[in-house]
Design an enzyme around this catalytic site. Sequence first.
Site, mmCIF file in Angstrom:
data_model
loop_
_atom_site.group_PDB
_atom_site.id
_atom_site.type_symbol
_atom_site.label_atom_id
_atom_site.label_comp_id
_atom_site.label_asym_id
_atom_site.label_seq_id
_atom_site.Cartn_x
_atom_site.Cartn_y
_atom_site.Cartn_z
ATOM 1 N N THR A 149 0.859 -1.177 0.000
ATOM 2 C CA THR A 149 0.000 0.000 0.000
ATOM 3 C C THR A 149 0.896 1.227 0.000
ATOM 4 O O THR A 149 1.521 1.539 1.015
ATOM 5 C CB THR A 149 -0.924 0.008 1.229
ATOM 6 O OG1 THR A 149 -1.738 -1.173 1.211
ATOM 7 C CG2 THR A 149 -1.825 1.231 1.220
ATOM 8 N N LYS B 293 -7.183 1.130 -3.129
ATOM 9 C CA LYS B 293 -6.800 0.537 -1.840
ATOM 10 C C LYS B 293 -6.881 1.569 -0.720
ATOM 11 O O LYS B 293 -7.369 1.281 0.384
ATOM 12 C CB LYS B 293 -5.389 -0.042 -1.925
ATOM 13 C CG LYS B 293 -4.831 -0.557 -0.588
ATOM 14 C CD LYS B 293 -5.698 -1.658 0.023
ATOM 15 C CE LYS B 293 -5.306 -1.996 1.453
ATOM 16 N NZ LYS B 293 -3.983 -2.580 1.590
ATOM 17 N N LYS C 276 -0.762 5.936 8.593
ATOM 18 C CA LYS C 276 -0.079 6.118 7.308
ATOM 19 C C LYS C 276 -1.070 6.085 6.154
ATOM 20 O O LYS C 276 -1.048 6.952 5.270
ATOM 21 C CB LYS C 276 0.988 5.033 7.151
ATOM 22 C CG LYS C 276 1.824 5.115 5.876
ATOM 23 C CD LYS C 276 1.342 4.192 4.779
ATOM 24 C CE LYS C 276 1.507 2.724 5.126
ATOM 25 N NZ LYS C 276 1.102 1.850 3.982
#
Length: 290
Positions: free
Chosen positions: A92, A168, A237
């Site tokens: 990711t 995502k 994050k």
Amino acid sequence: MDIGFLGLGTMGAPMARNLLKAGHSLRVWNRGAAPREALAREGAHACDTPRQAAAPVLISMLAHDQAVRESVLDSGLLDALPEGAIHVNMATVSVAFARELADAHAARGVAYVAAPVLGRVDVAQAGKLNILAGGEPADIARVQPLLDVLGARTWHFGARPEQANAVKLAANFCLASAIGTMAEAGALVRGHDVAPADFLAMLTSTVFAAPAYQGYGGLIARQQYSPAGFKMTLGLKDVRLALAAGEAKHVPMPLASTLRDGLLEGIAQGDGDLDWSALAKVSARRAGQA
């Protein structure tokens, strides 16, 4: 196939193991030695550096942009890949870095596919991940047999790799929103002397009878935040990356800003290594229920 595999963390290790079980040849690298040595005992070839993992197919499952940059670009691995190689990046990463990676691969004549995944560790172990793929259809088709080993379904989201990364981040934002909603709702009913576990059992069996709500609702109900399936630091994050992706296209995301602050508060309280469902602890503290 001859595969180089980078990143043997909680998700990468079971994914690599499934490829081994399927009969593929693996050269594995991980920053820490123990995971790669464990895979070596199962038949993989352990590499001391990322560059040694150069193979016709490279798969990476690393934690964030910087880890991918250091392992693939700075290490010289991209330059060491053989002619006709393809890199499947399952990490990711930010949309901006995904574009940079696509350009870097194109400049070296290496095919590049972004294929981040949805699913926790148990899903990875079972080879039932949902894989979000972005890239040229012909490139995805080349690696589809490998994706079929790792996942239950591959979802295609466009010819540009960064499109899969945007999807995502959007999906993880939805998960963070679900967690944050259940966290605050649990604190609300506790304030009225109702056990959050009872409330969440009802919620996830009726109006929100979906795997994400059931899984994370169960963790919150049991206050089972360790071991972490997905750390709060990683959740922060990803929410930050979603905000950055939104800002790049002038998409306001006020709820994401709220979630970012909640995750940041949890980390400031020392909960960064807990599962991101520990957002429930943040809500409890705010309500004086800690």
